[in-house]
Every structure is written in structure tokens, then in C-alpha cells.
Design an enzyme around this catalytic site. Structure first.
Site, PDB file in Angstrom:
ATOM      1  N   GLU A 194     101.646  24.297  56.366  1.00 40.69           N
ATOM      2  CA  GLU A 194     101.947  24.266  54.961  1.00 40.69           C
ATOM      3  C   GLU A 194     101.886  23.070  54.290  1.00 40.69           C
ATOM      4  OE1 GLU A 194     103.786  28.768  53.724  1.00 40.69           O
ATOM      5  OE2 GLU A 194     105.002  27.384  53.948  1.00 40.69           O
ATOM      6  N   CYS A 243     107.715  33.473  47.115  1.00 39.21           N
ATOM      7  CA  CYS A 243     108.085  32.183  46.944  1.00 39.21           C
ATOM      8  C   CYS A 243     107.745  31.945  46.015  1.00 39.21           C
ATOM      9  CB  CYS A 243     108.305  31.145  47.767  1.00 39.21           C
ATOM     10  SG  CYS A 243     106.321  30.893  48.421  1.00 39.21           S
TER      11      CYS A 243
HETATM   12  O1  FUB Z   1     110.173  28.892  52.732  1.00 35.71           O
HETATM   13  C1  FUB Z   1     110.160  28.775  51.387  1.00 35.71           C
HETATM   14  C2  FUB Z   1     109.798  28.930  50.616  1.00 35.71           C
HETATM   15  O2  FUB Z   1     108.454  29.883  51.743  1.00 35.71           O
HETATM   16  C3  FUB Z   1     108.630  27.793  50.864  1.00 35.71           C
HETATM   17  O3  FUB Z   1     108.545  27.228  49.816  1.00 35.71           O
HETATM   18  C4  FUB Z   1     107.445  28.275  50.659  1.00 35.71           C
HETATM   19  O4  FUB Z   1     106.278  27.218  51.105  1.00 35.71           O
HETATM   20  C5  FUB Z   1     107.258  29.377  51.538  1.00 35.71           C
HETATM   21  O5  FUB Z   1     106.837  28.763  53.318  1.00 35.71           O
HETATM   22 ZN    ZN Z   2     104.705  29.513  47.119  1.00 35.68          ZN
END
Ligand code: FUB
Ligand code: ZN
Length: 630
Positions: A304, A388
């Protein structure tokens, strides 16, 4: 409902190194237009549906389980508590304008069970309580405990600011005190693999005046990049170098951007030049080399993460909704340090494109990834296993009123144009009221009616707005409206005065820096801050994959259509379709056998990118190749 305290999103009132001072979310009322519609949909549809999803996903039940109020098991990923806290932050901001009994009851119920779940020593994380207690803080890299604390604290500050109630704030304080004992100057070095708590601790310091929270936030930033590492030394966790030595945005995009936002909060309190040097370098890297034209950030699926400079694939763009929001939050903080319109430009780009695209028009479905191209089949979802993004949208839209304006001694800054009413006091105590009327972003005509008194109005002239004009009571303003700056008007305003801002809204073909290889021979349509795309449903006579943008786009027409996508300005006109039967051709041919496109003119409609995939899972493209051949 009257807010108990002032309700800023980021309280810079006493921050020595923040030029701008905030207005409260409760001091600004959105009164119409696109942002008001999205704001209302969030209150009426997204936040209520989110509460149901928090139950179904076991986010709220987990708190009932660990508090002993309900039997059962704790379920979900390690960061699940944060989804609930982000929703709670959004619901709290929503209460600033929306005294709805049902919402207030949900908030009260959730706050009550969160408080009941807290351990006597202040610890609170449903995933590491009960039989899993011995695993507390044993995996700072990946367990997200301090990250969840950060979201709890941001919710608690919002809740306290809006309702005046201390119950959630006291929960956050107890947990912050535990973290201070463990990771403060008397404790061990520690920080979280996922930044977030830095911003939250500094806001808690601003809310309570307790310096130790600022000190802890600062220590958490200093914990990165140590030798031997406190985390794992990786780029992914932003632990590859001490923060002040970092110059390139790398690793997990949301983590990185939250860290940069937290470090900006720290700068606003300390004014340490080395922090700003780092932040400036990182800002340049993110927004000049690694941002999509939609304001989307984080190009790579793998980790990511940010890609290399100019690595911005369209079909496989990650561009997580949370990352666009995190970039928005960071730019807001940079803007408070120094009112430079480029920060507001980036916020606006993200808001109208890469953030709003995360939410469906009816308000209950979400994108996690926001690609700039789709071959079809990609749709928003009601929730996610890793959820999230949805509550990040809830809190962002619910707090939108607090982002429109800022104050400086004797000056009101108008950052974003939306029909709204501002009722505030300047830092010197002088009351000010502004009434703004506009159909922005569909129209570039904005009327601002200031209340009587002597003060300055600083009006943002967006970077794209060549030819902007500002008039006062029908006469040209003395100052020139330079794109990418704030135009400042100082007057003894009289009741009935009107400032008219005219931002020419024309359809522009925007091109990418040629270093973005994928977009080298392509163009994208923008009108004002809005990025447009084409969906296959709007190319009735051909395949979107074969569509080219003509060299002359002068004939394109932009028109408001109230029946389309909840009301948007759509762009219509001719594009060119390559009629060569490409699927029958080999993948590669020697140059001399290459067959250039044979064009057919077709009528096409472009719609705002944020509104795509609301008429089925159509194929979509933001960038179209330019018909510059042979
Ligand atoms: O790890 C918590 C949340 O989930 C992150 O902010 C997002 O990018 C996703 O990985
Ligand atoms: Zn998110």
C-alpha cells in the site's frame, strides 16, 4: 445544540508557529451546493449505515465483550477498534450541527461501553485484552495498539469539543498517561508501526494543556530510524532513517502521511527548523512527483506504498481513500503554519476527486482503492474486512465546515468556496460574519457578504483560475487576482457590501509531466478543480479502450444536468474512435507494419471522476490518449 467549547479540527490558537488560527466546525454552516449535499448525505445515510456496519463487523460488540457486558468472543483484525473510533469522531463532529436524538444516543452508548471496557491502568484495545493481555505492546511493528489509541484520542477530542462531555476525553487521558509511563522519558523507546498517535497526542496536549502529551508525541517521532531500531528498520514502517533525515516519501502511504501530519503539528508547537526542512522536502516529493491528477496518493498495491517518483499507473493505481484523506490532513496543517495557497490547492484537488470518489452518491458504499482506469467490474462496497476508509470518510465529511475558513489577526481567510455562513470572532475578539453564495464547483461565481467592521478578507485564487477577477460592490478590486495566491482586501466593511469573485470555469486539457511514462501521450479533462473521466456507458458507439482525445477540444460543451448523478456539470462533445480491429492484430509488429489508427468521430460524455461507478460497474478512463498522430 450549542457546542460547549470551541470546535476546531486542529486547535492552533496557542501554537506559536502556526500563522493561522482555526474556526470551529460549529461556527460554519454549509447552506447549499455540492459540499453541503455530500455533507448531508454523510449525516443522513453514511453515518447511520456506518453504525450498523460497526455492529455487523463486530467492532462495537467487541467492546461489549471485553467490558463483560455481553458474552462472546472478540473478533476482527488488530486495528478494528480504530474503525469504531473514526466513526465516533465523525459522529461527534456531526453533532455540532445535527442534534438528532438517535445519533446522540448512539454516540452516548458507544462512549459508555468504550469507557466500561477500559482496564484500570488505562489500557484499552479489544484485541489485546482478556486472555491476550500478555501480548500487550509486544509487537509495536504490526499490532496497531498505539494507532488505535490515536484514533480513540482524536474521537475523544472531537467529542469533548462538540459536546463538552469529558467521559471519552478522560478515557483517552488515562490511556495517554499509561503510554507516557511506558514510552515517555522514563520508559523505553517505543512508537507504533502505524503513525497516527503523534497528531492525536498533540491535539490532546492542545485540549488539556498537559505538556507531557506533546513530549510523548515528539519522542515517538524521535523513536523512528534509531540504531538499533525500535521498530524493524524498514521503509514500510518509516523506520529506515531518523525522521529529520528523511527526504523521500517511501513505504506505506497512509502511515507516511499521518507521520508527516503529526510532525507538522509538532513543528507548529516547537518551530524547530530541521523539522520544517524535512517536511518541505517530503511535501515536494509527494505532491510534485508522486500524486495522481485526482489527488490520489500511494501508487503501489504492494505494501500500500508510494512508488518511485513519477511511478503512477492508472489501471493498477492503489490510491487508497485514506491516503487522499491523510494528504488532505497534512496539507491542512502545512496551511496553518503558513498560508500558502498551494496547500489549499492540493486539498481541494483531493477533496473533489480522490476523496469524494471514495463514497457512492447514495452514501453507503465505498471505494478502498481509487484507480484512474477500470476495465469494468470494479464497484464500491458497503464495508471491508479492513474497514479503514469508510469511517475516514465519515469523519472528514462531518468536519468539512471547519476547513473552509481560518483566521489571522485582523484577517479572515476563505480557503474553499461553498455556500455557507461563518459566524466567528477574530483573534482580537471582533465578531465577524460572512455569507457565501455560490454553485461552486459547477460555477466559478461566488458572492461573499461580509458583516460590518474593519478587517481583511483573504480570498483564495486557485492555481488553475487564470483570468480570475474580484470586484467589490461591482468595482474592480485594487489588488490583482493572481492564481495560486490569496487576494487580500482590507476595508471598513459596511452592512450590504458584496465581494464578487469570478473564477473562469473552462474545460482544460491537462497533461502530465512526461516523466509519468504512462500518461506521456495522454490528456485529462478538468474544469476548475474537478477531474473528469469517461465511462463506457457514455460511449454508446464504441469501445472505451479505443477512444482518443481529439487535438481540438474547443467544441466540448459543459452543462449542468440536474438529473445526472445527483446533479453534475457533464462535458459532451466529439472524441475519436480508432476503428482498426486491434484484437485481430499481433501484440507486437515491426515499425513498418504498424497500422496507425483510423478515426471515426463519436459523441462522448465526460462525468466528474468522483461520481463514476454509480451507474453500474462500467469501464472507465481518466486519461485518454491524444490523437496527435500519424
Ligand atoms: O493498517 C490500518 C489501515 O489499514 C491503514 O491505514 C490502511 O492503509 C490499511 O492498511
Ligand atoms: Zn483506508
Amino acid at each position: 445544540m450549542q457546542p460547549h467549547t470551541s470546535t476546531p479540527i486542529v486547535q492552533t490558537k496557542h501554537s506559536a508557529h502556526a500563522c493561522l488560527k482555526p474556526v470551529g466546525v460549529a461556527e460554519v454552516k454549509l447552506t447549499g451546493g455540492l459540499l453541503e449535499e455530500r455533507y448531508r448525505t454523510n449525516l443522513e445515510a453514511s453515518i447511520p449505515a456506518g453504525w450498523q456496519q460497526l455492529w455487523e463487523s463486530h467492532t462495537v460488540p467487541n467492546f461489549y465483550v471485553v467490558s463483560g457486558r455481553h458474552p462472546g468472543e472478540v473478533k476482527g483484525p488488530r486495528y478494528i477498534d480504530s474503525d469504531g473510533y473514526k466513526w465516533l469522531e465523525g459522529a461527534s463532529w456531526a453533532l455540532a450541527h445535527h442534534g438528532d436524538d438517535q445519533l446522540r444516543q448512539w454516540v452516548a452508548e458507544f462512549v459508555d461501553v468504550i469507557a466500561a471496557a477500559q482496564e484500570p491502568d488505562g489500557y484499552l484495545n479489544t484485541q489485546f485484552m482478556g486472555e491476550r493481555t500478555s501480548r500487550r505492546f509486544t509487537d509495536l511493528n504490526h499490532a496497531h495498539e498505539i494507532y488505535c489509541f490515536g484514533h480513540l484520542t482524536q474521537a475523544a477530542v472531537a467529542h469533548h469539543r462538540v459536546t463538552g462531555e469529558r467521559n471519552l476525553l478522560d478515557v483517552a487521558i488515562r490511556y495517554a498517561d499509561l503510554l507516557y509511563r511506558l514510552f515517555g522519558p522514563e520508559g523505553r523507546w517505543g512508537t507504533c508501526g502505524h503513525p497516527e498517535a503523534e497528531m492525536a497526542l498533540i491535539e490532546l496536549y492542545r485540549e488539556t494543556g498537559e505538556k507531557r502529551y506533546l513530549e510523548l508525541a515528539s519522542r515517538m517521532i524521535d523513536a523512528r530510524g534509531r540504531k538499533p531500531p525500535v521498530l524493524d528498520g524498514s521503509h514500510y514502517l518509516l523506520d529506515h532513517a531518523p525522521f529529520r533525515e528523511q527526504r523521500e516519501a517511501v513505504g506505506h502511504a497512509v502511515r507516511a502521511l499521518y507521520l508527516y501530519a503529526g510532525a507538522t503539528d509538532l513543528y507548529m508547537e516547537t518551530g524547530e527548523p530541521a523539522l520544517m526542512e524535512t517536511l518541505n522536502a517530503l511535501w515536494h516529493d509527494v505532491f510534485m512527483r508522486k500524486m495522481y491528477v485526482t489527488g490520489g496518493l500511494g501508487a503501489r498495491y504492494e505494501g500500500e506504498a508510494f512508488g518511485l517518483a513519477y511511478e503512477l499507473p492508472n489501471l493498477r493505481a492503489y490510491a487508497e481513500t485514506c491516503a487522499a484523506i491523510a494528504g488532505f490532513m497534512w496539507n491542512w496543517r502545512m496551511l496553518q503554519v503558513q498560508p500558502d495557497a498551494r496547500y489549499a490547492d492540493m486539498m481541494e484537488l483531493a477533496l473533489y476527486n480522490g476523496i469524494l470518489s471514495g463514497l457512492s452518491l447514495e452514501g453507503t458504499r465505498y471505494f478502498y482503492m481509487n484507480p484512474l482506469e477500470s476495465r469494468g467490474g470494479y464497484e464500491r462496497q458497503a464495508w471491508f474486512g479492513c474497514a479503514c476508509c469508510p469511517p475516514n470518510i465519515h469523519r472528514t465529511l462531518a468536519s468539512l465546515p471547519g476547513y473552509l475558513y481560518s483566521l489571522e489577526e485582523g484577517t479572515v481567510y476563505v480557503h474553499f468556496y461553498a455556500s455557507s455562513e461563518l459566524n466567528t470572532r477574530l483573534p482580537n475578539g471582533q465578531p465577524v460574519r460572512l455569507q457565501v453564495q455560490t454553485d461552486y464547483p459547477w460555477s466559478g461565481d461566488i458572492s461573499v457578504r461580509p458583516s460590518a467592521g474593519r478587517y481583511r478578507l483573504a480570498l483564495r485564487v486557485p492555481g488553475w483560475a487564470s483570468g480570475a477577477e474580484v470586484r467589490v460592490n461591482g468595482h474592480s478590486a485594487d489588488a490583482e487576482a493572481v492564481p495560486g495566491t490569496y487576494l487580500v482586501l482590507e476595508r471598513d466593511w459596511q452592512e450590504g457590501d458584496e465581494v464578487q469573485v469570478h473564477l473562469p470555469m473552462f474545460v482544460q486539457v491537462v497533461r502530465a509531466n512526461p516523466r509519468v511514462e504512462e500518461d506521456r501521450a495522454s490528456g485529462v479533462l478538468m474544469r476548475g478543480p474537478v477531474v473528469y473521466c469517461v465511462e463506457q456507458v457514455d460511449v454508446p458507439d464504441g469501445n472505451l479502450m479505443e477512444l482518443y482525445l481529439p487535438a481540438d477540444t474547443g467544441g466540448l460543451e459543459a452543462q449542468y444536468d440536474s438529473s445526472l448523478l445527483k446533479g453534475v456539470v457533464a462535458i459532451t462533445g466529439s472524441a475519436l474512435l480508432d476503428t482498426v480491429a486491434r484484437e485481430e492484430q499481433p501484440l507486437y509488429v515491426p515499425m513498418h507494419r504498424y497500422e496507425p489508427p483510423r478515426w471515426r468521430e463519436v459523441q462522448v460524455r465526460w462525468v466528474p471522476y468522483y461520481a463514476w461507478a454509480n451507474r453500474g460497474a462500467s469501464a472507465m478512463k481518466v486519461w485518454l490518449p491524444l490523437a496527435l498522430q500519424p
